[in-house]
Design a protein around this motif. Structure first.
Motif, PDB file in Angstrom:
ATOM      1  N   TYR A 157      -9.388 -17.445 -52.659  1.00 33.23           N
ATOM      2  CA  TYR A 157      -8.178 -17.452 -53.486  1.00 33.23           C
ATOM      3  C   TYR A 157      -7.056 -16.598 -52.908  1.00 33.23           C
ATOM      4  CZ  TYR A 157     -10.185 -13.030 -54.976  1.00 33.23           C
ATOM      5  OH  TYR A 157     -10.735 -11.781 -54.989  1.00 33.23           O
ATOM      6  N   SER A 158      -7.385 -15.724 -51.973  1.00 33.89           N
ATOM      7  CA  SER A 158      -6.352 -14.854 -51.401  1.00 33.89           C
ATOM      8  C   SER A 158      -5.621 -15.484 -50.218  1.00 33.89           C
ATOM      9  CB  SER A 158      -6.974 -13.523 -50.970  1.00 33.89           C
ATOM     10  OG  SER A 158      -7.924 -13.738 -49.944  1.00 33.89           O
ATOM     11  N   GLY A 161     -10.409 -15.281 -67.408  1.00 34.43           N
ATOM     12  CA  GLY A 161     -11.506 -14.341 -67.496  1.00 34.43           C
ATOM     13  C   GLY A 161     -11.803 -13.583 -66.220  1.00 34.43           C
ATOM     14  N   ILE A 162     -11.291 -14.072 -65.107  1.00 32.29           N
ATOM     15  CA  ILE A 162     -11.495 -13.404 -63.817  1.00 32.29           C
ATOM     16  C   ILE A 162     -10.130 -13.145 -63.192  1.00 32.29           C
ATOM     17  CG2 ILE A 162     -12.574 -13.503 -61.545  1.00 32.29           C
ATOM     18  CD1 ILE A 162     -14.427 -15.670 -62.660  1.00 32.29           C
ATOM     19  N   VAL A 163      -9.926 -11.920 -62.762  1.00 29.76           N
ATOM     20  CA  VAL A 163      -8.685 -11.568 -62.074  1.00 29.76           C
ATOM     21  C   VAL A 163      -9.043 -10.802 -60.810  1.00 29.76           C
ATOM     22  CG1 VAL A 163      -7.281 -11.515 -64.170  1.00 29.76           C
ATOM     23  CG2 VAL A 163      -8.401  -9.420 -63.374  1.00 29.76           C
ATOM     24  N   SER A 164      -8.129 -10.827 -59.868  1.00 32.73           N
ATOM     25  CA  SER A 164      -8.326 -10.104 -58.623  1.00 32.73           C
ATOM     26  C   SER A 164      -6.980  -9.634 -58.099  1.00 32.73           C
ATOM     27  CB  SER A 164      -9.008 -10.993 -57.593  1.00 32.73           C
ATOM     28  OG  SER A 164      -9.247 -10.288 -56.402  1.00 32.73           O
ATOM     29  N   TYR A 165      -6.993  -8.471 -57.432  1.00 31.38           N
ATOM     30  CA  TYR A 165      -5.758  -7.877 -56.952  1.00 31.38           C
ATOM     31  C   TYR A 165      -5.902  -7.427 -55.499  1.00 31.38           C
ATOM     32  CZ  TYR A 165      -4.793  -7.490 -61.940  1.00 31.38           C
ATOM     33  OH  TYR A 165      -4.598  -7.762 -63.278  1.00 31.38           O
ATOM     34  N   ALA A 166      -4.773  -7.443 -54.802  1.00 33.25           N
ATOM     35  CA  ALA A 166      -4.736  -6.802 -53.501  1.00 33.25           C
ATOM     36  C   ALA A 166      -4.865  -5.292 -53.697  1.00 33.25           C
ATOM     37  CB  ALA A 166      -3.425  -7.125 -52.795  1.00 33.25           C
ATOM     38  N   ILE A 181      -5.671 -15.265 -60.861  1.00 29.82           N
ATOM     39  CA  ILE A 181      -6.332 -15.343 -62.156  1.00 29.82           C
ATOM     40  C   ILE A 181      -7.012 -16.697 -62.288  1.00 29.82           C
ATOM     41  CG2 ILE A 181      -4.242 -16.165 -63.342  1.00 29.82           C
ATOM     42  CD1 ILE A 181      -5.125 -14.352 -65.735  1.00 29.82           C
ATOM     43  N   SER A 182      -8.220 -16.675 -62.833  1.00 27.16           N
ATOM     44  CA  SER A 182      -8.982 -17.897 -62.982  1.00 27.16           C
ATOM     45  C   SER A 182      -8.399 -18.781 -64.080  1.00 27.16           C
ATOM     46  CB  SER A 182     -10.440 -17.567 -63.305  1.00 27.16           C
ATOM     47  OG  SER A 182     -10.519 -16.891 -64.560  1.00 27.16           O
ATOM     48  N   ARG A 183      -8.942 -19.969 -64.210  1.00 27.29           N
ATOM     49  CA  ARG A 183      -8.400 -20.950 -65.137  1.00 27.29           C
ATOM     50  C   ARG A 183      -8.367 -20.452 -66.574  1.00 27.29           C
ATOM     51  NH1 ARG A 183     -12.026 -26.038 -62.924  1.00 27.29           N
ATOM     52  NH2 ARG A 183     -11.067 -26.206 -60.865  1.00 27.29           N
ATOM     53  N   VAL A 207      -4.291 -19.662 -60.669  1.00 25.20           N
ATOM     54  CA  VAL A 207      -2.924 -19.278 -60.325  1.00 25.20           C
ATOM     55  C   VAL A 207      -2.935 -17.971 -59.555  1.00 25.20           C
ATOM     56  CG1 VAL A 207      -0.647 -18.640 -61.210  1.00 25.20           C
ATOM     57  CG2 VAL A 207      -1.942 -20.494 -62.293  1.00 25.20           C
ATOM     58  N   GLY A 208      -2.139 -17.942 -58.508  1.00 22.06           N
ATOM     59  CA  GLY A 208      -2.017 -16.737 -57.704  1.00 22.06           C
ATOM     60  C   GLY A 208      -0.568 -16.318 -57.558  1.00 22.06           C
TER      61      GLY A 208
END
Length: 126
Positions: free
Chosen positions: A107-108, A56-61, A51-53, A34-35
């Motif tokens: 994902y971005s 456990g993994i997240v990413s941000y601008a 965020i991963s399924r 989900v983004g």
């Protein structure tokens, strides 16, 4: 098919906080990355967080790193975006999106996602 509904937007003063929710219905939510994206008037849609399924993994601008937090609870079919220290430049329509693809470096990009919500307006006054 997955249906996504965002909520929690509104008007807030600079420095304030909002928490956006993205609630899914349809297929098993835990199967989807989900983004969150946002789009301001006259601008392209831009990546905010993902965020991963499993969560456990997240990413941000870079523009929101340290201020926004993405989280999820698959049992509730919900992803949240906690937004703190809001700035006027955060004003936009915020969209959540879901992807059945494996977590990857793409994902971005909006094209990575298969399903989109209708968006919720966030307005930050100065």
């Amino acid at each position: 098919q997955v249906q996504l509904v965002e909520s929690g937007g509104g008007l807030v003063q600079a420095g304030g906080s909002l928490r956006l929710s993205c609630t899914a219905s349809g297929r098993t939510f835990s199967n989807y990355v989900v983004g969150w994206f946002r789009q301001a008037p006259g601008k392209e849609r831009e990546f905010v967080a993902a965020i991963s399924r499993s969560g456990g993994i997240v990413s941000y601008a870079d523009s929101v790193k340290g201020r926004f937090t993405i989280s999820r609870e698959n049992a509730k079919n919900t992803v949240w975006l906690q937004m703190n220290s809001l700035k006027p430049e955060d004003t936009a329509v915020y969209y959540c999106a879901a992807s059945a693809r494996s977590w990857s470096s793409t994902y971005s990009f909006p094209s990575y996602y298969d399903y989109w919500g209708q968006g919720t307006q966030v307005t930050v006054s100065s």
